[in-house]
Design a protein around this motif. Structure first.
Motif, PDB file in Angstrom:
ATOM      1  N   ALA A   1      74.602  94.400  18.514  1.00  0.00           N
ATOM      2  CA  ALA A   1      74.911  93.922  19.867  1.00  0.00           C
ATOM      3  C   ALA A   1      75.752  92.634  19.838  1.00  0.00           C
ATOM      4  O   ALA A   1      76.740  92.351  20.654  1.00  0.00           O
ATOM      5  N   LEU A   2      75.432  91.603  19.077  1.00  0.00           N
ATOM      6  CA  LEU A   2      76.215  90.509  18.652  1.00  0.00           C
ATOM      7  C   LEU A   2      77.715  90.604  18.277  1.00  0.00           C
ATOM      8  O   LEU A   2      78.581  90.178  18.876  1.00  0.00           O
TER       9      LEU A   2
ATOM     10  N   ASP B   1      64.824  95.329  14.626  1.00  0.00           N
ATOM     11  CA  ASP B   1      65.246  94.635  15.866  1.00  0.00           C
ATOM     12  C   ASP B   1      66.290  93.565  15.339  1.00  0.00           C
ATOM     13  O   ASP B   1      67.463  93.291  16.221  1.00  0.00           O
ATOM     14  N   GLU B   2      66.373  93.113  13.990  1.00  0.00           N
ATOM     15  CA  GLU B   2      67.468  92.350  13.362  1.00  0.00           C
ATOM     16  C   GLU B   2      68.708  93.140  13.405  1.00  0.00           C
ATOM     17  O   GLU B   2      69.671  92.713  13.890  1.00  0.00           O
TER      18      GLU B   2
ATOM     19  N   VAL C   1      70.154  93.301  16.676  1.00  0.00           N
ATOM     20  CA  VAL C   1      70.660  91.946  17.172  1.00  0.00           C
ATOM     21  C   VAL C   1      72.180  91.876  16.734  1.00  0.00           C
ATOM     22  O   VAL C   1      72.958  91.688  17.590  1.00  0.00           O
TER      23      VAL C   1
END
Length: 159
Positions: free
Chosen positions: A18-19, A11-12, A15
């Protein structure tokens, strides 16, 4: 020697990827909308917006460059363009003969007000329409915390 940090979770990692994409794509998308609909760059918009938000609608050129995340030479070139369009003027700083203030003109404020609906629609379409029920206060606080550094950024010490 310190223990290496734990690897990112799936999940990290998602992120971070995507960031990273967001940071590359979003400024281009917002700029493209302003260019297409207003014939104005996001940098021009940022200068007019920052000036409109200050007392007297003026800022030192160096402070304006910092606020817009530009070099002073880049800001000088952009200010010259905006000045030629009648959107700002540059005045000598009364307290420092070496410095100059950028002052938003009435025409510049009117141009900002004309472009604002385009920018607002772009921000809503590209950002807020995708956030759903996300807690915006927590998101803003997280972004603020991520960008608040106690000291200037510097490279990590060599070991």
């Amino acid at each position: 020697m310190a223990e290496p940090p734990a690897p990112l979770t799936a999940d990290e990692e998602a992120v971070m990827r995507a960031l990273g994409r967001f940071l590359l794509v979003m400024p281009r998308a917002l700029d493209a909308d302003l260019e297409r609909e207003q014939r104005m760059s996001a940098s021009e918009y940022a200068v007019l917006r920052h000036l409109s938000e200050t007392p007297g609608r003026l800022m030192r050129m160096s402070e304006l460059a910092t606020a817009c995340d530009m070099s002073l030479s880049g800001m000088t070139r952009l200010a010259a363009k905006l000045e030629s369009l009648g959107f700002l003027r540059r005045d000598r700083c009364p307290t420092d003969a070496r410095g100059a203030n950028a002052v938003l003109t009435d025409a510049g404020l009117a141009r900002l007000q004309q472009a604002w609906p385009t920018h607002l629609a772009s921000v809503r379409r590209h950002i807020f329409d995708h956030l759903g029920e996300l807690d915006l206060n927590r998101l803003a606080a997280a972004f603020t915390a991520m960008t608040s550094f106690p000291a200037p950024l510097s490279p990590a010490p060599k070991s």
